[in-house]
Structure formats: C-alpha cells, structure tokens
Motif scaffolding. Structure first.
Motif, PDB file in Angstrom:
ATOM      1  N   MET A   1       0.815  -1.187   0.000  1.00  0.00           N
ATOM      2  CA  MET A   1       0.000   0.000   0.000  1.00  0.00           C
ATOM      3  C   MET A   1       0.862   1.256   0.000  1.00  0.00           C
ATOM      4  O   MET A   1       0.541   2.203  -0.702  1.00  0.00           O
ATOM      5  N   ALA A   2       1.915   1.238   0.750  1.00  0.00           N
ATOM      6  CA  ALA A   2       2.811   2.379   0.800  1.00  0.00           C
ATOM      7  C   ALA A   2       3.404   2.648  -0.571  1.00  0.00           C
ATOM      8  O   ALA A   2       3.643   3.793  -0.930  1.00  0.00           O
ATOM      9  N   THR A   3       3.624   1.606  -1.349  1.00  0.00           N
ATOM     10  CA  THR A   3       4.190   1.772  -2.684  1.00  0.00           C
ATOM     11  C   THR A   3       3.228   2.535  -3.583  1.00  0.00           C
ATOM     12  O   THR A   3       3.639   3.390  -4.358  1.00  0.00           O
ATOM     13  N   ARG A   4       1.927   2.202  -3.462  1.00  0.00           N
ATOM     14  CA  ARG A   4       0.944   2.931  -4.258  1.00  0.00           C
ATOM     15  C   ARG A   4       0.879   4.394  -3.839  1.00  0.00           C
ATOM     16  O   ARG A   4       0.762   5.276  -4.684  1.00  0.00           O
ATOM     17  N   VAL A   5       0.937   4.628  -2.566  1.00  0.00           N
ATOM     18  CA  VAL A   5       0.907   6.007  -2.055  1.00  0.00           C
ATOM     19  C   VAL A   5       2.147   6.744  -2.546  1.00  0.00           C
ATOM     20  O   VAL A   5       2.062   7.872  -3.044  1.00  0.00           O
ATOM     21  N   HIS A   6       3.323   6.094  -2.428  1.00  0.00           N
ATOM     22  CA  HIS A   6       4.561   6.732  -2.898  1.00  0.00           C
ATOM     23  C   HIS A   6       4.506   6.980  -4.401  1.00  0.00           C
ATOM     24  O   HIS A   6       4.957   8.027  -4.891  1.00  0.00           O
ATOM     25  N   SER A   7       3.963   6.028  -5.107  1.00  0.00           N
ATOM     26  CA  SER A   7       3.838   6.157  -6.555  1.00  0.00           C
ATOM     27  C   SER A   7       2.923   7.336  -6.899  1.00  0.00           C
ATOM     28  O   SER A   7       3.215   8.119  -7.802  1.00  0.00           O
ATOM     29  N   SER A   8       1.848   7.499  -6.179  1.00  0.00           N
ATOM     30  CA  SER A   8       0.923   8.612  -6.389  1.00  0.00           C
ATOM     31  C   SER A   8       1.596   9.940  -6.051  1.00  0.00           C
ATOM     32  O   SER A   8       1.430  10.941  -6.755  1.00  0.00           O
ATOM     33  N   LEU A   9       2.388   9.926  -4.969  1.00  0.00           N
ATOM     34  CA  LEU A   9       3.116  11.139  -4.583  1.00  0.00           C
ATOM     35  C   LEU A   9       4.120  11.525  -5.664  1.00  0.00           C
ATOM     36  O   LEU A   9       4.242  12.703  -6.037  1.00  0.00           O
ATOM     37  N   HIS A  10       4.861  10.522  -6.158  1.00  0.00           N
ATOM     38  CA  HIS A  10       5.836  10.787  -7.215  1.00  0.00           C
ATOM     39  C   HIS A  10       5.145  11.326  -8.477  1.00  0.00           C
ATOM     40  O   HIS A  10       5.662  12.237  -9.131  1.00  0.00           O
ATOM     41  N   ALA A  11       3.994  10.770  -8.803  1.00  0.00           N
ATOM     42  CA  ALA A  11       3.254  11.233  -9.983  1.00  0.00           C
ATOM     43  C   ALA A  11       2.824  12.695  -9.812  1.00  0.00           C
ATOM     44  O   ALA A  11       2.928  13.499 -10.750  1.00  0.00           O
ATOM     45  N   ASP A  12       2.361  13.026  -8.606  1.00  0.00           N
ATOM     46  CA  ASP A  12       1.999  14.421  -8.324  1.00  0.00           C
ATOM     47  C   ASP A  12       3.210  15.322  -8.489  1.00  0.00           C
ATOM     48  O   ASP A  12       3.147  16.385  -9.121  1.00  0.00           O
TER      49      ASP A  12
END
Length: 134
Positions: free
Chosen positions: A1-12
């Motif tokens: 789950m943290a990976t998805r959150v980090h991935s979303s943060l990186h995309a932002d």
C-alpha cells in the motif's frame, strides 16, 4: 500500500514539476514581452520629448523674430526717414510674414498639445489599470 501512495506522490511531484517548468516558460516570455513594451514606450516618449523640445526651439525662434521686428519698428520710428510710404510698405510686408509665422506656431502648438494630452491620459489609464491589478 505504501508503494501505491509513494507512486501517487511521485506522480503528483512529476506533474507539479512539469507545470512549474511551463510556468517558468510563461514568466520568461512575459519578461521578454514586458522588456520590449517598456523599450517601445520609452522610445515613443523619447520621440515625443524630442518633438516637445523642437517645438520649444520653434517658440524661442518665433519670440526672437517678434522682438527683432519690434526693434526694427522702433528703429524706423526713431530714424525719421524721408520716405514713409516705403517704410510703411516694408513694415506691412514684414508684419504679414510675422502673422503667418505666428499662426503656424500656434497651430503646431495646438496639435502638439492635443497629442500630448491624449498620450498622457492614455498612459495614465494604463498605469492605473496596472496598479489596480497588482
């Protein structure tokens, strides 16, 4: 789950960087446009100032001619020459020329006055508009 959150943060962050780069391009373009506009306004005002200075010289020359004409009239009156008809004809001719010159200077002054007042009013509107936007 943290990976998805980090991935979303990186995309932002990537999106924000790209947007900030576009903003920077906009700002650079605005700086160029403003520099050109400032140069154009400065050039126009400089040209107007040159016109005003030229008109001031024209007025000074006109005043000098009027003074010389007045001195000439006084000299003629004091000299008491024998041929008053010739003197009167010369004075009349000179006066007609001075009258024409005065009319030309007056017209030039009125044209410059109207132009100057319009230009200053338009610039004042622009300046007020910029102050209100800031």
């Amino acid at each position: 789950m943290a990976t998805r959150v980090h991935s979303s943060l990186h995309a932002d962050h990537t999106c924000w960087q790209e947007e900030a780069e576009m903003w920077q391009i906009d700002v650079e373009q605005w700086e160029k446009e403003q520099a050109k506009m400032l140069a154009d306004v400065e050039s126009a005002l400089s040209a107007e100032l040159s016109g005003i200075q030229e008109h001031a010289r024209s007025i000074a020359q006109h005043q000098q001619r009027v003074r010389q004409h007045e001195l000439f009239i006084g000299d003629l009156e004091r000299s008491g020459r024998d041929n008053p008809t010739e003197i009167e004809a010369r004075l009349a001719e000179d006066h007609v020329n001075e009258s024409k010159n005065h009319s030309q200077v007056r017209k030039a002054h009125e044209r410059l006055k109207r132009y100057h007042h319009r230009a200053m009013a338009r610039l004042a509107v622009v300046l007020r508009s910029l102050d209100q936007e800031a």
